[in-house]
Design a protein around this motif. Structure first.
Motif, short mmCIF file in Angstrom:
data_model
loop_
_atom_site.label_atom_id
_atom_site.label_comp_id
_atom_site.label_asym_id
_atom_site.label_seq_id
_atom_site.Cartn_x
_atom_site.Cartn_y
_atom_site.Cartn_z
N UNK A 47 38.88 41.25 36.15
CA UNK A 47 37.71 42.13 36.64
C UNK A 47 37.14 41.63 37.80
N UNK A 48 37.21 40.39 38.10
CA UNK A 48 36.70 39.95 39.29
C UNK A 48 37.13 38.67 39.56
N UNK A 106 41.62 43.79 29.19
CA UNK A 106 41.61 43.44 30.50
C UNK A 106 41.61 44.85 31.18
N UNK A 149 31.58 31.75 32.70
CA UNK A 149 32.33 32.94 32.71
C UNK A 149 32.03 34.11 31.67
N UNK A 160 35.69 35.29 38.99
CA UNK A 160 35.54 34.46 37.78
C UNK A 160 36.45 34.82 36.77
N UNK A 161 36.59 36.21 36.61
CA UNK A 161 37.56 36.50 35.39
C UNK A 161 38.90 36.23 35.44
N UNK A 205 45.18 41.35 34.16
CA UNK A 205 44.26 41.97 35.29
C UNK A 205 42.99 41.67 35.02
N UNK A 220 39.78 33.49 36.90
CA UNK A 220 39.93 31.85 36.61
C UNK A 220 39.60 31.80 35.09
N UNK A 221 39.06 32.67 34.76
CA UNK A 221 38.60 32.60 33.01
C UNK A 221 40.09 32.58 32.41
#
Lengths: 725, 537
Positions: free
Chosen positions: B248-249, A642, A635, B251-252, B246, B254-255
């Motif tokens: 970013x994408x 965010x 990641x 993968x984010x 929120x 899932x993070x």
């Protein structure tokens, strides 16, 4: 005669350790000295007691003669061994030592003074009949005359004092001689306090050959043969050997006889080295011999002489310093086989031998002597160990590794094997270059002029294992890591690794090597039976694909799968908390690999999370070479709130490049900044189209884990894609 | 001290019979495997490509990116809807895996099949999945993007569809955390999925949620509005408050899920494994040859136990009484279990023995594993007079009211009331997994056809019709057709397609799958029953 019972070693690092070793063998007590950074260095642990002599720079510590003499007196020392460097060729210090009633392990102060002046030394050499090219002494710092007939171009303008290449100028045109003299003189004046320069012929493609001598206070001197030290970077030796394989017997005899004559002429006491440059004649035979200088101390490369003669030079030094007669005559000196020493240094050869400092992780030299006494390994002289600190205040020498064999080729190959099996982590080293030099055809053919490294840039740029070896070490790192991760997993830990009842892909990982390679690997452990995972005894088959896996193209189809398939079997795997030993078979070739893991610097940031262990570094070493691989986090880190934000620093490090400025518009994947951390360059990239609002760090700034590096504001102009089916 | 002593296998793995049976079993498995292979791209290459063109990952790629490296993942009901008009797998992925060291349940819609729109099997599969999540108390992760209901099929969907939102809020009430990531549209009913979750993550410029999309809004109130303003990730994160994180994408996103799981500080409520978890003495890979590809051929259940249980250790209960029911204790991956398996049909002795064994395991809080190879209860006057109904009732009482987790492993047939006595689907086991040779029906196809044939002949006789050659041929044809139909409808694939189990597994994986199921069940309290219905003595 003055018996030595307690010896103060006025040095640090490998030479202090080495001197202490002989002293201990002779039953002599040892007193060490240390600077503040060295409080827990190996050399301090190698002596019986040690004395703090001050701060961190040499001037504040190891160069403080008075403090050292006081330490010797206070601790009952009756002699001082200066090692090399620091105060070893300081006649004033030698005088002070003797004045304090202590034995000085070295030549007399007068000999140091005489021979330390290159002009005076060369005069003495010429007087003693030492083979040498002439010199032209310069009166003052100006020269406007013509060069004499015996001084053809090119010439070398050289300072009488100092060394290490400073105050030296090669001159190829007679018109430039005057300027070169002025410049060299100026440089020598500021560096050594003495602007005296002289001119001698410059021998291109010469070899550096030196002769070891040792004399006692009773007029006895012997030579212990020659060493060749032609392979140098920045005029500093990196590979040394004895005997020289590149000179004729005639030259060898002339050099040894000349060295002996000079030593005898000055009544030399102690160990010393007479250095020569041997030119190459047009027909390839030995050409002009030029006397360079005398080093009035023990040399770094003395172990090769010890190897071929079987003598302990420090023991001989201590004996003659105590006033004993040399225990050997010239006829007693027998030479056996061939010895080679390499200097392992904390420098990055590919980056112009840039020094590298920091904390050593693993310090491992392959095939080191086991202590069986059978000489079944290489000799390692070092002042470092795991966890040691390499400080910019001191020499970059990490270790000297010496091989001794019946032939030069065997010695070279043995040492190459040791270099391949060695691993020093946390720093850049020249291990890979050394391993490459020792098997390089010109080196093996003894075609080694001093310009060797310039003429062989590929050995300088050597980066260790490649091809199948690199793949094998990558696979080993990944499988060691897999073993560690499954070992620590409590949830469904009994299941075969990566088990799926509906499999779409294998385990996909990206690893980066310490030298900047990035490798994608996908693997699937096929028969990880409970037996195998629990006892590590059963053979496990692994399907491995190396290279980037198919990625979606613009039209949504996947790119072609052009990966290299590798059939791997784990034949054995023993895992402890931080170390693993594996026997793996890669495409039918079995390799034994040792792996060590370094825990990520922190587990508290997004990119390095529990069970995730991004940033985990695995050091692997084997007979084919050693590498360090770091598992790239799955990641990317984004700013914690965010919203907008920008990339945060993944690891503590230093900013080494900034590619954007406030106001720049950046696209997804654009490199914003480069952070060097853990000796690796980490590219900090943008995610999504955005505008840079602030660049928060500049080149050279230290950055810590989690620091927001570049503030970005997302570009709101993007169209939301139509998702209706 | 370990439980039991090691079983001795008598299976001759070198015999021709063994090899022939293994070959037949592998053939059955190959069919299952080829069906499984279709599932990840069931939406068709065109839609897979379109999905990727939009920069999105397929649902199983998201799972791979989410779970802990090297951890196992058990997909549940991967072949749901097999043999129906709905797509194999029902357009959604469900499974159990490990995230941040926590055993979790993960589900996600497959956007490549009709835009992730729900079909009737989707709801059925989802309902079963939520049942697993709730009963086993597994933190839930929903990887969501769905166009909502498949509108043309609303009649089959709408009424029952509301259940999933009720399931979600009830999970929340029970303290089972739910995390929804919005990777794409969450439209209409789909919008309630994030709405009812404990935590929501929206992926920037991808995740949207609205009750009515722009076309419906235009239809309903004549407002012209773009998707982002109506229900975009940024709007929900900054304005409506529907989005908690929120991303970013993808993968984010899932993070963020992993970060949320970390702060749960999740603890399982059941006891951890207490027994040594050494492998069986006999290789579990041989399980495929322990059962028979032809369920009409009997096989020894202890051979299965010898390859399922830790160290092959088994402490048999009432070994010499009711010997067609093999009961006893052992452990699987360290978890103590009570085993019940069939070495033949159920007589009164088998039924009462099993009922007693189940009560004992409930007193000791020991989960039960039922290995089905059962053709039913004994019939006939002797059995009836011996009280087979009365004694069978005891077994049904025991399995109905038993409160320890039940696990069904369908290693052979499961016919008739035998299925009930062995705590079949209707008795709410925590998990059911089938081997590819499994057959399930009210009775064997031949018996069923035979019964129907006798009834037809009796009816003819009752009406005074004589069976001539023509009619005989017709009856035989009917019987054969019926036998064929029942044969088809009792296969493992047919069963799994109707969600009668939670998946067909390779027999060699049984120890792994059961271990994961049992471990997951220990996320909840493991406690036996204290009360039963009236025992008919």
């Amino acid at each position: 005669m003055s018996e030595i019972t307690t010896l103060l070693i006025a040095n640090r690092g490998e030479i202090a350790v080495r001197i202490a070793r002989t002293a201990r063998r002779l039953g002599i007590s040892t007193v060490g000295v240390y600077s503040e950074p060295d409080v827990n260095a190996l050399h301090v642990d190698s002596v019986d007691v040690a004395v703090a002599v001050g701060g961190s720079t040499p001037a504040e510590s190891y160069l403080r003669g008075e403090a050292i003499i006081a330490a010797a007196l206070a601790n009952g020392a009756d002699a001082i061994h200066p090692g090399y460097g620091f105060l070893s060729e300081n006649a004033g210090f030698a005088r002070d030592v003797e004045a304090a009633g202590l034995v000085w392990v070295g030549p007399t102060p007068e000999q140091i003074e005489l021979l330390g002046d290159k002009v005076a030394a060369k005069r003495a050499a010429i007087d003693a009949g030492v083979p040498t090219a002439p010199m032209l002494e310069i009166d003052g710092s100006h020269f406007d005359g013509a060069l004499p007939a015996d001084m053809p171009l090119p010439v070398l303008v050289k300072a009488a004092a100092g060394g290490g290449g400073r105050g030296m100028r090669v001159v190829r045109s007679v018109d430039d001689v005057g300027d070169a003299v002025s410049a060299a003189s100026r440089e020598a004046k500021s560096a050594f306090g003495d602007g005296t320069v002289f001119i001698e012929p410059y021998l291109e493609r010469g070899r550096h050959v030196e002769v070891q001598v040792i004399g006692d206070a009773h007029g006895n001197v012997v030579h212990l043969g020659e060493r060749e030290c032609s392979i140098q970077r920045r005029n500093q030796k990196i590979v040394e050997e004895s005997p020289s394989a590149g000179i004729s017997e005639h030259t060898r005899d002339a050099l040894c006889a000349g060295a002996l004559a000079l030593a005898e002429r000055v009544g030399y006491r102690g160990a010393g080295t007479i250095e020569f440059l041997v030119g190459t004649a047009a027909d390839g035979s030995d050409g002009t011999i030029n006397f360079l200088e005398v080093n009035t101390r023990l040399q770094v490369e003395h172990p090769v002489t010890e190897a071929v003669t079987g003598l302990d030079l420090v023991e001989l030094q201590l004996g003659v310093a105590a006033g004993e007669r040399l225990p050997i005559a010239q006829s007693d000196v027998q030479f056996s086989g061939h010895a080679i020493e390499v200097r392992v240094v904390a420098e990055d050869p590919a980056a112009g031998w840039l020094p590298s400092t920091g904390t050593v992780g693993q310090f491992f030299i392959g095939d080191a002597e086991t202590g069986s006494g059978r000489g079944d390994g290489v000799r390692v002289d070092t002042g470092f160990r795991d966890g040691a600190i390499v400080s910019p205040d001191y020499d970059s020498l990490l270790a000297k590794v010496i091989s001794h064999a019946g032939t030069r080729r065997a010695a070279a190959l043995t040492l190459a094997r040791s270099m391949r099996g060695s691993q020093i982590t946390g720093l850049r080293t020249n291990l890979d270059s050394l391993a490459e030099i020792l098997v390089e055809p010109d080196y093996l053919a003894a075609a080694t002029p001093t310009a060797y490294l310039d003429e062989h840039p590929h050995v300088v740029a050597a980066h260790g294992p490649s091809g199948a070896d690199e793949v094998a070490l990558l696979v080993a790192a990944a499988l060691a890591d897999e073993g560690w991760q499954r070992r620590s997993s409590g949830s469904f830990g009994f299941a075969p690794t990566g088990w799926r009842n509906l499999r779409t892909t294998g385990q996909r990982q990206v690893w980066a090597s310490a030298r900047g390679l990035e490798r994608h690997i996908e693997f699937h452990v096929r028969n990880d039976s409970e037996q195998a995972s629990r006892e590590g005894s059963a053979i496990v088959d692994v399907d491995v694909a190396v290279g980037p896996w198919p990625m979606p193209l613009d039209d949504g189809t996947l790119s072609d799968d052009e990966r290299e398939r590798v059939a791997v079997r784990i034949l054995e795997r023993e895992i402890s908390d931080t170390a693993a030993r594996l026997a793996i078979e890669v495409d039918g070739r079995r390799l034994r690999v040792d792996a060590d893991r370094v825990d990520a610097p922190t587990d508290d940031i997004d990119v390095v999370v529990g069970g995730q262990v991004g940033g985990q570094t695995i050091h692997v070493r084997s007979a084919v070479g050693a590498m360090s691989w770091t598992l790239m986090p799955r990641f990317e880190s984004h700013h914690g709130d965010g919203d907008g934000g920008g990339p945060v620093c993944p690891l503590p490090g230093t900013v080494i490049a900034v590619h954007v400025a406030a106001g720049d518009r950046v696209a997804d994947g654009d490199v914003l900044m480069v952070v060097e951390a853990m000796k690796m360059e980490h590219k900090i990239t943008a995610s999504g189209e955005s505008v840079v609002t602030e660049v928060r760090f500049a080149v050279g700034d230290r950055v810590d884990t989690g620091d927001l590096l570049v503030a970005l504001e997302h570009d709101g102009s993007n169209q939301v894609e139509d998702e209706s089916a | 001290m370990t439980i039991g002593t090691a079983l001795r296998s008598r299976l001759d793995t070198r015999s021709d019979d063994y090899h022939a049976n293994v070959a037949a079993m592998e053939e059955l498995w190959a069919e299952v495997e080829s069906e499984l292979a279709k599932v990840p791209s069931i939406g068709g290459q065109r839609y897979v490509d379109r999905h990727r063109r939009r920069g999105k990952m397929l649902v199983r790629e998201r799972v791979e990116a989410l779970v802990d490296p090297h951890s196992p993942f058990l997909e549940l009901s991967p072949l749901a809807a097999w043999g129906t008009q709905d797509p194999i797998g029902a357009g959604m992925m469900c499974g159990i895996g490990v995230v941040e060291g926590v055993e979790v349940a993960i589900t996600g819609s497959d956007m490549t099949y009709r835009g992730g729109a729900a079909n009737p099997t989707t709801w059925a599969k989802g309902h079963r999945f939520y049942e697993i999540v709730r009963e086993n108390r597994l933190p839930l992760i929903v990887l969501n993007e769905s166009a909502g209901a498949d509108l043309p099929r609303q009649a089959d969907l709408f009424i029952r569809g509301g259940q999933s939102f009720r399931d979600l809020t009830q999970l929340s009430k029970l303290g089972v955390p739910s995390i929804t990531v919005a990777f794409g549209p969450n439209t209409a009913g789909g919008a309630y999925t994030p709405g009812m979750s404990d935590y929501t993550v929206f992926v920037r410029e991808r995740g949207t949620a609205y009750l009515g999309g722009p076309p419906l809004v235009k239809m309903a109130i004549d407002e012209i509005v773009d998707e982002e303003t109506l229900g975009g990730a940024e709007m929900h994160s900054t304005t409506s408050g529907l989005s908690d994180y929120l991303a970013e994408d993808e993968m984010d996103g899932l993070r963020h899920v992993r970060a949320i799981i970390r702060h749960l500080r999740w603890n399982k409520l059941g006891p951890g494994p207490s027994e040594p978890n050494d492998p069986p003495l006999y290789d579990p890979a041989e399980l495929i040859g322990c059962a028979q590809a032809d369920v009409r051929i009997p096989f020894e259940m202890r051979e299965v136990y010898a390859r399922l249980l830790d160290g092959s250790r088994f402490e048999e209960f009432k070994a010499r009484y009711g010997d067609k029911m093999v009961c006893g204790w052992g452990s699987i991956h360290g978890f103590p279990v009570g085993m019940l398996g069939n070495n033949g049909i159920l007589f009164s002795e088998e039924a009462t023995k099993a009922a007693q064994f189940i009560q004992l395991c409930n007193k000791r809080d020991i989960p039960l594993v039922f290995c089905h190879n059962i053709t039913g209860f004994m019939v006939g006057s002797k059995a009836e007079q011996g009280g087979i109904i009365r004694n069978g009732a005891k077994l049904i009482n025991a399995v109905s009211n038993s409160a320890v987790p039940h696990f069904n492993l369908m290693v052979g047939a499961s016919y008739g009331a035998g299925n009930y006595g062995m705590a079949g689907k209707a008795y709410n086991p925590r998990f059911i997994f089938s081997w590819p040779n499994h057959r399930i029906a009210v009775m064997g196809p031949k018996q069923l056809a035979g019964v129907m044939d006798i009834i037809a002949r009796n009816a003819a006789a009752g009406r005074g019709i004589e069976i001539d050659d023509e009619m005989e041929a017709q009856l035989q044809e009917q019987a054969a057709a019926l036998e064929g139909q029942i044969e088809t409808e009792s296969t493992a694939l047919f069963s799994t397609g109707r969600l009668w189990d939670d998946g067909i597994i390779h027999p060699a994986d049984s120890r792994t799958v059961l271990g994961m199921a049992i471990s997951a069940a220990h996320s909840n309290v493991v406690a036996g029953a204290t009360e039963y219905g009236v025992w008919r003595h």
